[in-house]
Scaffold this motif. Structure first.
Motif, short mmCIF file in Angstrom:
data_model
loop_
_atom_site.label_atom_id
_atom_site.label_comp_id
_atom_site.label_asym_id
_atom_site.label_seq_id
_atom_site.Cartn_x
_atom_site.Cartn_y
_atom_site.Cartn_z
N HIS A 286 37.28 -15.90 -34.84
CA HIS A 286 38.21 -16.65 -35.71
C HIS A 286 39.35 -15.76 -36.19
CE1 HIS A 286 35.44 -19.92 -35.67
NE2 HIS A 286 34.47 -19.13 -36.09
N GLN A 287 39.18 -14.45 -36.02
CA GLN A 287 40.22 -13.53 -36.48
C GLN A 287 40.95 -12.92 -35.28
OE1 GLN A 287 39.44 -11.13 -40.01
NE2 GLN A 287 37.36 -11.95 -40.04
N PHE A 288 40.52 -11.72 -34.84
CA PHE A 288 41.31 -11.03 -33.82
C PHE A 288 40.84 -11.28 -32.38
CE2 PHE A 288 41.89 -8.54 -37.71
CZ PHE A 288 43.27 -8.49 -37.75
N TRP A 289 39.57 -11.55 -32.19
CA TRP A 289 39.05 -11.55 -30.82
C TRP A 289 39.35 -12.88 -30.13
CZ3 TRP A 289 38.30 -7.35 -28.34
CH2 TRP A 289 37.68 -7.39 -27.08
N ARG A 290 40.31 -12.86 -29.20
CA ARG A 290 40.73 -14.07 -28.49
C ARG A 290 40.27 -13.96 -27.04
NH1 ARG A 290 40.80 -16.74 -32.28
NH2 ARG A 290 42.12 -18.35 -31.39
N SER A 291 40.55 -15.01 -26.24
CA SER A 291 40.06 -15.01 -24.85
C SER A 291 40.61 -13.84 -24.04
CB SER A 291 40.48 -16.28 -24.12
OG SER A 291 40.41 -17.37 -24.94
N HIS A 292 41.82 -13.36 -24.37
CA HIS A 292 42.44 -12.30 -23.56
C HIS A 292 42.72 -11.05 -24.38
CE1 HIS A 292 42.73 -14.82 -19.97
NE2 HIS A 292 42.85 -15.80 -20.85
N GLY A 293 41.71 -10.68 -25.16
CA GLY A 293 41.84 -9.43 -25.92
C GLY A 293 42.21 -9.68 -27.37
N PRO A 294 42.18 -8.61 -28.16
CA PRO A 294 42.45 -8.77 -29.59
C PRO A 294 43.94 -9.01 -29.87
CG PRO A 294 42.06 -6.45 -29.06
CD PRO A 294 41.85 -7.22 -27.79
N SER A 295 44.22 -9.95 -30.75
CA SER A 295 45.60 -10.25 -31.14
C SER A 295 46.07 -9.24 -32.18
CB SER A 295 45.66 -11.66 -31.73
OG SER A 295 44.71 -11.79 -32.79
N TYR A 309 56.15 -11.43 -29.92
CA TYR A 309 56.37 -10.01 -30.18
C TYR A 309 55.28 -9.44 -31.09
CZ TYR A 309 59.54 -5.91 -30.59
OH TYR A 309 60.10 -4.67 -30.55
N TRP A 310 55.60 -8.88 -32.26
CA TRP A 310 54.56 -8.27 -33.10
C TRP A 310 53.87 -9.28 -34.02
CZ3 TRP A 310 52.16 -3.87 -32.42
CH2 TRP A 310 52.78 -2.87 -31.65
N ARG A 311 54.01 -10.57 -33.72
CA ARG A 311 53.48 -11.61 -34.62
C ARG A 311 52.16 -12.18 -34.10
NH1 ARG A 311 56.93 -11.26 -38.94
NH2 ARG A 311 56.26 -13.35 -39.55
N GLY A 312 51.58 -11.62 -33.05
CA GLY A 312 50.31 -12.17 -32.55
C GLY A 312 49.83 -11.66 -31.20
N PRO A 313 50.73 -11.37 -30.25
CA PRO A 313 50.26 -10.94 -28.92
C PRO A 313 49.32 -9.73 -28.92
CG PRO A 313 52.58 -11.50 -28.82
CD PRO A 313 52.18 -11.55 -30.28
N ALA A 314 48.67 -9.54 -27.78
CA ALA A 314 47.83 -8.35 -27.59
C ALA A 314 48.72 -7.22 -27.09
CB ALA A 314 46.75 -8.65 -26.55
N TRP A 315 48.53 -6.03 -27.66
CA TRP A 315 49.33 -4.84 -27.27
C TRP A 315 48.38 -3.80 -26.69
CZ3 TRP A 315 54.72 -3.89 -27.97
CH2 TRP A 315 55.42 -4.95 -28.57
#
Ligand code: GLC
Length: 401
Positions: A286-295, A309-315
């Motif tokens: 529900h927080q950082f762990w998404r289907s394609h890595g941590p947001s 950009y720095w508002r949600g994607p995985a880096w």
């Protein structure tokens, strides 16, 4: 079929700038030398057994001022280009996370002779501690969002009077360059933006310890330990994050937005309660762990925008750093999950600068140098990327964010 290491090498080769010797993060979008990018590139070059690891670190320190300051950008290819934004030829006036402590340690462990860079690195660290310490919080200040490496983070929203927009904030960043105050040629303060971020301080402490490990510098180790103590005092148990402190002890409403980079104290914290809670947040779906890595921003934060950009994607560089934290703490399974997320995200996105953690779609510059950190995890793994993405690793900017 190419391996991850072979593909990574082809990306770095295509972005290599012979004179003075560095890897452009992306030859089209980011042609200049960037401080923390170069450190990540050097790590990958060293893993590939390529001497350019040392060359890249040398050219980075070639930008250093006598007082120790290391700029976040080098314009060696066209020194006058710097004057469009900065007050000096050839370089910027601000700095970036000092990833050179870790990079030099990795290089040394791999047998690269980094001895010529140890004193310059220690001098760069001393400059940070001597010029940027905030006496109230005991933390170090940054004086421009770019210094964090995470320039459009929602943590800076407390410094804008309107709602965030990419274009509006770009203008704001430009104004914040104009308001910088310089001392001895380097940014020292900014009446409009001064903050002690959890992420920047964690990276300073981590890199200072890495360097001290190499050199046995007790003074540096003590300073790093003090920084870690100051960081721990910012822990917010309700929000499960380390909080940013605006200079002189103030907080802003955005200082505790849950971002992944604000959990980078995982690299240095010795508090078992904080560590356990922070790891749980990273892997909470529900927080950082998404289907394609941590947001980068927790998915249940109002600011979360997975494709912005720095508002949600995985880096990828943040995933790499968290993996190092897990490895150092002996969490094999955690490290493996992070490593797998890094490799899969890199493959699916075409080695993009960042990707949408919900879909894996590549964003920003494609390919990007630091995404070759995937080769640190799985050098010999065969690539499972679509052939179209594989065959054109040098194609420049493919997708806008
Ligand atoms: C972006 C990132 C910054 C990085 C630079 C070059 O500005 O926010 O962290 O150093 O690109 O890749």
């Amino acid at each position: 079929m190419a391996t991850i290491a072979e593909h990574s090498r082809s990306i770095l080769e295509a972005a290599w700038v012979d004179d003075p010797g560095y890897t452009a993060p992306n030859p089209h979008r980011y042609p200049w030398q960037w401080l923390w990018d170069s450190c990540f590139h050097a790590i990958v070059w060293s893993g590939l057994g390529d001497a350019r690891a040392l060359t890249e670190m040398r050219s980075l320190f070639g930008l250093q001022l006598p007082g120790g300051f290391l700029p976040n950008m080098g314009f060696q290819r066209d020194p006058t280009a710097a004057l469009r934004m900065w007050r000096h030829r050839g370089r910027s006036d601000i700095t970036q996370p000092p990833m050179y402590g870790h990079a030099l340690r990795v290089l040394a462990e791999r047998g690269v002779d980094v001895s010529e860079l140890l004193e310059p690195a220690a001098r760069a660290m001393r400059w940070l501690f001597d010029t940027r310490l905030d006496p109230v919080s005991g933390l170090l200040r940054i004086v421009h969002p770019w210094e964090s490496g995470c320039d459009d983070s929602p943590r800076w929203d407390g410094w804008i009077s309107h709602h965030y927009s990419r274009a509006g904030f770009a203008l704001r960043k430009w104004f914040l360059v104009r308001s910088l105050r310089l001392r001895d040629g380097a940014a020292s303060s900014n009446p409009l933006f001064e903050v002690c971020p959890a992420s920047f301080n964690a990276l300073v402490a981590f890199n200072a310890r890495e360097l001290a490990e190499l050199t046995g510098d007790t003074d540096l180790r003590i300073r790093a330990d003090r920084l870690v103590d100051a960081l721990e005092r910012t822990w917010d148990a309700d929000r499960v994050t380390w909080v940013d402190i605006a200079a002189r002890g103030h907080q802003r409403p955005s200082s505790a937005v849950r971002t992944l980079d604000a959990l980078l104290p995982l690299l240095v914290s010795g508090d078992p309660g904080h560590l356990e809670a922070a790891w749980r947040a990273v892997f909470d779906p529900h927080q950082f762990w998404r289907s394609h890595g941590p947001s980068t921003v927790a998915a249940n934060e109002p600011a979360y925008q997975p494709d912005q950009y720095w508002r949600g994607p995985a880096w990828p560089q943040l995933i790499y750093l968290l993996r190092i934290a897990a490895q150092r703490q002996g969490h094999g399974v955690t490290a493996a999950r992070l490593g797998a997320a890094l490799v899969r995200g890199a493959e699916r996105s075409g080695f993009a600068e960042l990707w949408d953690p919900e879909t894996g779609r590549g964003l920003g510059a494609i390919p990007q140098g630091w995404t070759t950190l995937a080769a640190e995890v799985a050098p010999r793994l065969q690539l499972r990327m679509p052939a179209s993405a594989r065959s054109s690793p040098h194609s420049g900017v493919a997708v806008a964010d």
